[in-house]
Design a protein around this motif. Sequence first.
Motif, PDB file in Angstrom:
ATOM      1  N   THR A 120      77.008  55.558  16.294  1.00 30.16           N
ATOM      2  CA  THR A 120      77.507  56.605  15.222  1.00 30.16           C
ATOM      3  C   THR A 120      76.316  57.184  14.559  1.00 30.16           C
ATOM      4  N   ALA A 130      76.870  50.950  21.612  1.00 30.36           N
ATOM      5  CA  ALA A 130      75.708  50.241  21.638  1.00 30.36           C
ATOM      6  C   ALA A 130      75.902  48.971  20.825  1.00 30.36           C
ATOM      7  N   SER A 131      76.967  48.438  21.457  1.00 30.76           N
ATOM      8  CA  SER A 131      77.346  46.863  20.872  1.00 30.76           C
ATOM      9  C   SER A 131      76.612  45.971  21.523  1.00 30.76           C
ATOM     10  N   THR A 175      85.760  42.630  34.679  1.00 34.23           N
ATOM     11  CA  THR A 175      84.993  41.708  33.696  1.00 34.23           C
ATOM     12  C   THR A 175      85.573  40.440  33.990  1.00 34.23           C
ATOM     13  N   TYR A 200      88.532  59.350  22.860  1.00 33.15           N
ATOM     14  CA  TYR A 200      87.702  60.064  21.880  1.00 33.15           C
ATOM     15  C   TYR A 200      86.743  61.081  22.614  1.00 33.15           C
TER      16      TYR A 200
HETATM   17  P1  NAP Z   1      82.194  47.819  19.057  1.00 32.11           P
HETATM   18  O1  NAP Z   1      81.668  46.472  18.902  1.00 32.11           O
HETATM   19  O2  NAP Z   1      83.345  48.028  17.907  1.00 32.11           O
HETATM   20  O3  NAP Z   1      81.257  48.960  19.467  1.00 32.11           O
HETATM   21  C1  NAP Z   1      81.890  50.356  19.383  1.00 32.11           C
HETATM   22  C2  NAP Z   1      80.334  50.993  19.530  1.00 32.11           C
HETATM   23  O4  NAP Z   1      80.585  52.425  19.595  1.00 32.11           O
HETATM   24  C3  NAP Z   1      79.249  50.882  18.581  1.00 32.11           C
HETATM   25  O5  NAP Z   1      77.764  50.862  18.948  1.00 32.11           O
HETATM   26  C4  NAP Z   1      79.321  52.056  17.738  1.00 32.11           C
HETATM   27  O6  NAP Z   1      78.221  52.544  17.074  1.00 32.11           O
HETATM   28  C5  NAP Z   1      80.004  53.126  18.762  1.00 32.11           C
HETATM   29  N1  NAP Z   1      80.573  54.248  18.070  1.00 32.11           N
HETATM   30  C6  NAP Z   1      81.954  54.156  17.275  1.00 32.11           C
HETATM   31  N2  NAP Z   1      82.288  55.313  17.082  1.00 32.11           N
HETATM   32  C7  NAP Z   1      81.262  56.072  17.445  1.00 32.11           C
HETATM   33  C8  NAP Z   1      81.286  57.514  17.550  1.00 32.11           C
HETATM   34  N3  NAP Z   1      82.101  58.180  16.723  1.00 32.11           N
HETATM   35  N4  NAP Z   1      80.287  58.388  18.087  1.00 32.11           N
HETATM   36  C9  NAP Z   1      79.373  57.555  19.053  1.00 32.11           C
HETATM   37  N5  NAP Z   1      79.395  56.237  18.929  1.00 32.11           N
HETATM   38  C10 NAP Z   1      80.437  55.482  18.154  1.00 32.11           C
HETATM   39  O7  NAP Z   1      83.160  47.782  20.484  1.00 32.11           O
HETATM   40  P2  NAP Z   1      82.841  46.905  21.851  1.00 32.11           P
HETATM   41  O8  NAP Z   1      83.039  45.325  21.699  1.00 32.11           O
HETATM   42  O9  NAP Z   1      81.607  47.329  22.457  1.00 32.11           O
HETATM   43  O10 NAP Z   1      83.990  47.475  22.728  1.00 32.11           O
HETATM   44  C11 NAP Z   1      84.298  49.117  22.965  1.00 32.11           C
HETATM   45  C12 NAP Z   1      85.579  49.012  23.919  1.00 32.11           C
HETATM   46  O11 NAP Z   1      85.425  48.561  25.070  1.00 32.11           O
HETATM   47  C13 NAP Z   1      86.711  48.689  23.108  1.00 32.11           C
HETATM   48  O12 NAP Z   1      87.862  49.424  23.426  1.00 32.11           O
HETATM   49  C14 NAP Z   1      86.929  47.210  23.634  1.00 32.11           C
HETATM   50  O13 NAP Z   1      88.477  47.189  23.827  1.00 32.11           O
HETATM   51  C15 NAP Z   1      86.658  47.600  25.203  1.00 32.11           C
HETATM   52  N6  NAP Z   1      86.078  46.759  25.936  1.00 32.11           N
HETATM   53  C16 NAP Z   1      86.616  46.540  27.278  1.00 32.11           C
HETATM   54  C17 NAP Z   1      86.110  45.418  28.003  1.00 32.11           C
HETATM   55  C18 NAP Z   1      86.588  45.447  29.447  1.00 32.11           C
HETATM   56  O14 NAP Z   1      86.607  44.574  29.984  1.00 32.11           O
HETATM   57  N7  NAP Z   1      86.874  46.616  29.863  1.00 32.11           N
HETATM   58  C19 NAP Z   1      85.384  44.395  27.535  1.00 32.11           C
HETATM   59  C20 NAP Z   1      84.878  44.628  26.302  1.00 32.11           C
HETATM   60  C21 NAP Z   1      85.185  45.663  25.380  1.00 32.11           C
HETATM   61  P3  NAP Z   1      77.472  51.777  15.854  1.00 32.11           P
HETATM   62  O15 NAP Z   1      76.633  50.784  16.629  1.00 32.11           O
HETATM   63  O16 NAP Z   1      76.485  52.789  15.352  1.00 32.11           O
HETATM   64  O17 NAP Z   1      78.592  51.275  15.068  1.00 32.11           O
END
Ligand code: NAP
Length: 289
Positions: free
Chosen positions: A191, A167-168, A267, A215
């Motif tokens: 989370t 939910a980022s 992206t 995961y």
């Molecule tokens: P982030 O800011 O760390 O957000 C992670 C999200 O996952 C948060 O909302 C968190 O919940 C939730 N989460 C973490 N652990 C969890 C669990 N055990 N159960 C349920 N939810 C959980 O990460 P992000 O920037 O969104 O990126 C996520 C992934 O996408 C990363 O691997 C990043 O490298 C990748 N990414 C890829 C691209 C692409 O172009 N493919 C672009 C951007 C990001 P909370 O809100 O409660 O903390």
Amino acid sequence: MTANILDGKAVAAKQRQKSAVRAAEFKAKFGRAPGLAVVKVGEDPASAVYVRNKRKACEECGIESFAHDLPATTSREALLSLIKMLNADDRVDGILLQLPLPKGLDSTEIMDTIDPAKDVDGFHPTNTGLLAQKRPGLRPCTPWGVIKLAEEYQLDLVGLRACVVGASNIVGRPMALELLLARSTVTVCHTGTKDLKAEVQRADLVVAAVGKAAYIPGDWIRDGAIVMDVGINRGADGKLCGDVEFAGASQRAAWITPVPGGVGPMTIAMLLSNTVDAALVREQRARAK
Ligand code: NAP
């Protein structure tokens, strides 16, 4: 069932080609190429690779890229003043601030300073708000890339039970808004979610953006589901992998994105597309004055 692969690399190449044609038409009409300023602060090695790839992609697409590589010691005032200068620069249609910023710099404050009309990442509250109100402007590149990928494979998202895990502000939340716009029925997990397994198990579409290697076990995926894996992680074997356990999930899903080669290439493709869109809107507005 063995899943069909959603080939993000091929679809992104097609999108980039479309943007290259539009950038050339723009140049012929307005006498300049669309311009993207890429701002990098500090020496984070992963950011250096991302920034290099984005600049190269711009060149290949006929978008002029303006490089601003600042030292990690850059002050808040200096960075804000650069952003304001880029906001006022007519050659610059898009401003990309590479995250994360070094400690001590508040990325929210800096991103909020970017002119929403040049916010090609789609992270500005104005653009998020427009998306929330069903009238998208510049759309966040990763979620929009997921939607484009589905469109390219003619996957009908209407009425699907979609589960977004994560939910980022940059992925999970705007992804949920995009899926609402596409008329899916959306659940967002984080989370605080009590039973993630149950949420994933009943989903027709799973978008994983957790940031944790494999995961989501493959056997949580419903037979015939669509799996869009946004995660980019380094697995225990040192190789890149997603948030979903690919081998197991691909035995159950109907469609799945690989990592690498799935959502990631989309992206950058959507960033280029947003830059050309921003350039066109800015020129049209300038002429309407
Ligand atoms: P982030 O800011 O760390 O957000 C992670 C999200 O996952 C948060 O909302 C968190 O919940 C939730 N989460 C973490 N652990 C969890 C669990 N055990 N159960 C349920 N939810 C959980 O990460 P992000 O920037 O969104 O990126 C996520 C992934 O996408 C990363 O691997 C990043 O490298 C990748 N990414 C890829 C691209 C692409 O172009 N493919 C672009 C951007 C990001 P909370 O809100 O409660 O903390």
